[in-house]
Design an enzyme around this catalytic site. Structure first.
Site, PDB file in Angstrom:
ATOM      1  N   ASN A  49      -4.399   2.261 -13.784  1.00  0.00           N
ATOM      2  CA  ASN A  49      -3.479   1.312 -13.156  1.00  0.00           C
ATOM      3  C   ASN A  49      -2.050   1.820 -13.296  1.00  0.00           C
ATOM      4  O   ASN A  49      -1.732   2.559 -14.231  1.00  0.00           O
ATOM      5  CB  ASN A  49      -3.593  -0.052 -13.842  1.00  0.00           C
ATOM      6  CG  ASN A  49      -2.692  -1.104 -13.205  1.00  0.00           C
ATOM      7  OD1 ASN A  49      -2.609  -1.205 -11.968  1.00  0.00           O
ATOM      8  ND2 ASN A  49      -2.013  -1.889 -14.028  1.00  0.00           N
ATOM      9  N   HIS A  93       1.761   0.126 -13.658  1.00  0.00           N
ATOM     10  CA  HIS A  93       2.495  -1.125 -13.875  1.00  0.00           C
ATOM     11  C   HIS A  93       3.983  -0.830 -13.699  1.00  0.00           C
ATOM     12  O   HIS A  93       4.481   0.168 -14.237  1.00  0.00           O
ATOM     13  CB  HIS A  93       2.208  -1.663 -15.279  1.00  0.00           C
ATOM     14  CG  HIS A  93       2.821  -3.005 -15.494  1.00  0.00           C
ATOM     15  ND1 HIS A  93       2.260  -4.164 -14.995  1.00  0.00           N
ATOM     16  CD2 HIS A  93       3.966  -3.391 -16.112  1.00  0.00           C
ATOM     17  CE1 HIS A  93       3.024  -5.191 -15.302  1.00  0.00           C
ATOM     18  NE2 HIS A  93       4.063  -4.755 -15.982  1.00  0.00           N
ATOM     19  N   GLY A 101       0.779  -1.230   0.000  1.00  0.00           N
ATOM     20  CA  GLY A 101       0.000   0.000   0.000  1.00  0.00           C
ATOM     21  C   GLY A 101       0.813   1.283   0.000  1.00  0.00           C
ATOM     22  O   GLY A 101       0.286   2.346   0.335  1.00  0.00           O
TER      23      GLY A 101
HETATM   24  C1  GAR Z   1       3.765  -1.458  -7.214  1.00  0.00           C
HETATM   25  O1  GAR Z   1       5.124  -1.503  -7.565  1.00  0.00           O
HETATM   26  C2  GAR Z   1       2.897  -1.541  -8.452  1.00  0.00           C
HETATM   27  O2  GAR Z   1       3.471  -0.920  -9.568  1.00  0.00           O
HETATM   28  C3  GAR Z   1       2.817  -3.027  -8.650  1.00  0.00           C
HETATM   29  O3  GAR Z   1       2.668  -3.548  -7.356  1.00  0.00           O
HETATM   30  C4  GAR Z   1       3.375  -2.711  -6.434  1.00  0.00           C
HETATM   31  C5  GAR Z   1       2.479  -2.411  -5.264  1.00  0.00           C
HETATM   32  O4  GAR Z   1       3.184  -1.756  -4.245  1.00  0.00           O
HETATM   33  N1  GAR Z   1       1.720  -3.377  -9.512  1.00  0.00           N
HETATM   34  C6  GAR Z   1       1.770  -4.427 -10.338  1.00  0.00           C
HETATM   35  O5  GAR Z   1       2.722  -5.183 -10.400  1.00  0.00           O
HETATM   36  C7  GAR Z   1       0.524  -4.595 -11.217  1.00  0.00           C
HETATM   37  N2  GAR Z   1       0.766  -5.533 -12.267  1.00  0.00           N
HETATM   38  P1  GAR Z   1       2.396  -1.020  -3.068  1.00  0.00           P
HETATM   39  O6  GAR Z   1       1.372  -2.007  -2.506  1.00  0.00           O
HETATM   40  O7  GAR Z   1       3.457  -0.703  -2.052  1.00  0.00           O
HETATM   41  O8  GAR Z   1       1.739   0.202  -3.641  1.00  0.00           O
END
Ligand code: GAR
Length: 194
Positions: free
Chosen positions: A104, A106, A12
């Protein structure tokens, strides 16, 4: 004032950054966190920041007719859905109802290193294994196909041959913190072409 729901499944850090970015302003407010994982740290961050959070089971989130989820979004008059490390595919009913209003992030330079199974550290491992000299972030609209929607913004970071997947993750996370809330704000204001 626009109402945002953030969908998240993990730590998060992006959710927190977005909540804090809009707090106290008059552009948008984060009204709700939807989380697919009852153990996710994002739930603690939401509680600390005073943002309501709802854990929804896989059935609610993957159903073709996600009534509970739709009702929750209607109750909060949600205008925009922001995905921030969300690991479930968005039901087709939702991409249709919120066409052009789901964003989103990525953690790579799409169209490379996208698609099913490409999330978090898996993306960075693939980038290192491929010997890439660059990685970065892609902020895009969400449609019915994984990592396919219109690209709104990309930012790059250089990689070295010595970078581990964890090093790449740190570089990419710095870009996420720097850009994601600002791009969301510009999109909501209509300053990013749709
Ligand atoms: C982030 O790095 C986001 O870009 C990635 O998950 C992480 C979540 O971190 N999303 C993906 O890989 C989507 N395919 P967070 O929970 O600390 O924000």
């Amino acid at each position: 004032m626009k109402n945002i729901a953030i969908f998240a499944s993990g730590s998060g850090s992006n959710a927190q950054n977005i909540i804090q970015h809009f707090n106290g302003g008059n552009i948008a407010q984060v009204k709700h966190i939807i989380c697919s994982n009852p153990k996710a740290y994002v739930l603690e961050r939401a509680a600390a920041l005073g943002v309501p959070a709802t854990v929804m089971g896989k059935g609610d989130l993957t159903s073709d007719t996600p009534y509970a989820l739709m009702q929750l979004l209607e109750a909060d008059a949600i205008d925009y859905i922001i995905l921030a490390g969300y690991l479930q595919k968005i039901p087709a009913a939702l991409t249709a109802a919120y066409a052009g209003r789901i964003i989103n992030i990525h953690p790579a330079l799409l169209p490379k290193f996208g698609g099913k199974g490409m999330y978090g550290i898996h993306v960075h491992r693939a980038v290192v294994a491929a010997g890439e000299k660059l990685s970065g972030i892609t902020i895009h609209l969400v449609d019915a196909i994984y990592d396919n929607g219109k690209i709104l913004f990309q930012a790059q970071c250089p990689l070295t041959p010595l970078d581990t997947p964890e090093d790449v993750a740190a570089k990419v996370q710095a870009l996420e913190q720097q850009h994601y809330p600002a791009v969301i704000e510009q999109y909501i204001k209509g300053n990013v072409s749709r």
